[in-house]
Design a protein around this motif. Structure first.
Motif, PDB file in Angstrom:
ATOM      1  N   ARG A   9      82.107  24.373  40.135  1.00 37.70           N
ATOM      2  CA  ARG A   9      82.151  25.544  40.803  1.00 37.70           C
ATOM      3  C   ARG A   9      80.874  25.866  40.980  1.00 37.70           C
ATOM      4  N   ALA A  10      80.238  26.553  42.091  1.00 35.18           N
ATOM      5  CA  ALA A  10      78.926  27.092  42.197  1.00 35.18           C
ATOM      6  C   ALA A  10      78.921  28.483  42.890  1.00 35.18           C
ATOM      7  N   VAL A  11      77.937  29.395  42.500  1.00 36.57           N
ATOM      8  CA  VAL A  11      77.723  30.806  43.379  1.00 36.57           C
ATOM      9  C   VAL A  11      76.335  30.737  43.384  1.00 36.57           C
ATOM     10  N   ALA A  12      75.857  31.216  44.458  1.00 34.76           N
ATOM     11  CA  ALA A  12      74.452  31.602  44.648  1.00 34.76           C
ATOM     12  C   ALA A  12      74.187  32.855  44.963  1.00 34.76           C
ATOM     13  N   LEU A  13      73.359  33.668  44.442  1.00 38.05           N
ATOM     14  CA  LEU A  13      72.797  35.068  44.468  1.00 38.05           C
ATOM     15  C   LEU A  13      71.454  35.243  45.058  1.00 38.05           C
ATOM     16  N   ARG A  14      71.240  36.178  45.925  1.00 43.91           N
ATOM     17  CA  ARG A  14      70.218  36.794  46.308  1.00 43.91           C
ATOM     18  C   ARG A  14      69.920  37.972  45.725  1.00 43.91           C
ATOM     19  N   TYR A  15      68.512  38.303  45.303  1.00 43.17           N
ATOM     20  CA  TYR A  15      68.114  39.692  44.881  1.00 43.17           C
ATOM     21  C   TYR A  15      66.921  40.175  45.569  1.00 43.17           C
ATOM     22  N   ARG A  16      66.809  41.271  46.346  1.00 47.00           N
ATOM     23  CA  ARG A  16      65.582  41.487  47.139  1.00 47.00           C
ATOM     24  C   ARG A  16      65.574  43.000  46.493  1.00 47.00           C
ATOM     25  N   PRO A  17      64.847  43.316  45.464  1.00 50.05           N
ATOM     26  CA  PRO A  17      64.786  44.836  45.027  1.00 50.05           C
ATOM     27  C   PRO A  17      64.395  45.762  45.907  1.00 50.05           C
ATOM     28  N   GLU A  18      63.547  45.573  46.973  1.00 52.08           N
ATOM     29  CA  GLU A  18      63.091  46.335  48.030  1.00 52.08           C
ATOM     30  C   GLU A  18      64.168  46.722  49.264  1.00 52.08           C
ATOM     31  N   ALA A  22      71.654  45.666  44.540  1.00 54.59           N
ATOM     32  CA  ALA A  22      72.236  44.865  43.471  1.00 54.59           C
ATOM     33  C   ALA A  22      72.340  43.569  44.028  1.00 54.59           C
ATOM     34  N   PRO A  23      72.242  42.481  43.550  1.00 57.60           N
ATOM     35  CA  PRO A  23      72.300  41.155  43.950  1.00 57.60           C
ATOM     36  C   PRO A  23      73.363  40.955  44.703  1.00 57.60           C
ATOM     37  N   ARG A  24      73.394  40.003  45.511  1.00 56.85           N
ATOM     38  CA  ARG A  24      74.563  39.769  46.459  1.00 56.85           C
ATOM     39  C   ARG A  24      74.849  38.228  46.394  1.00 56.85           C
ATOM     40  N   VAL A  25      76.005  37.887  46.821  1.00 55.96           N
ATOM     41  CA  VAL A  25      76.400  36.571  46.954  1.00 55.96           C
ATOM     42  C   VAL A  25      76.168  36.074  48.142  1.00 55.96           C
ATOM     43  N   THR A  26      75.478  34.858  48.023  1.00 55.34           N
ATOM     44  CA  THR A  26      74.962  34.174  49.513  1.00 55.34           C
ATOM     45  C   THR A  26      75.859  32.990  49.867  1.00 55.34           C
TER      46      THR A  26
END
Length: 92
Positions: A9-18, A22-26
Motif C-alpha cells: 500500500r502507498a499514499v503520497a502527500l503534498r505540503y505547500r506551507p504557503e 496541512a499536508p494533503r493526500v495526492t
C-alpha cells in the motif's frame, strides 16, 4: 512485498506551507498502483518512507483531503526526515 503482510500500500502527500493549512493526500493505492506511486516518486527523487500504520490511516482519506490532526506529529516527523534528506543532497 513481504509474505503474510498483504498487498503493498502507498499514499503520497503534498505540503505547500504557503498554500496548504496541512499536508494533503495526492495519490493512494494498493498492489500495482502502490508500486507505481513508489516508482514515480523514485523517478522524481522524492524520498519514500515506509510506515504501515501511517499508510493505514492516510489511505482512508480522499484524494486532496487534508490529513487529520491526529497524525500531525507523525507527518511532521516524516517531513523533517524529508527535509533532512534534501539538505544532504544540496551542494554546498
Amino acid at each position: 512485498m513481504k509474505k503474510g503482510k498483504g498487498p503493498k500500500r502507498a499514499v503520497a502527500l503534498r505540503y505547500r506551507p504557503e498554500k496548504d493549512a496541512a499536508p494533503r493526500v495526492t495519490a493512494k493505492g494498493i498492489g500495482n498502483v502502490a508500486e507505481k506511486i513508489v516508482e514515480i516518486a523514485a523517478q522524481h527523487g522524492i524520498p519514500v518512507k515506509e510506515d504501515s500504520d501511517l499508510v493505514s490511516v492516510l489511505s482512508k482519506l480522499d484524494i486532496e483531503e487534508k490529513i487529520p490532526p491526529s497524525v500531525y506529529i507523525v507527518v511532521a516527523e516524516l517531513l523533517a526526515f524529508v527535509y533532512s534528506l534534501n539538505r544532504k543532497k544540496r551542494p554546498d
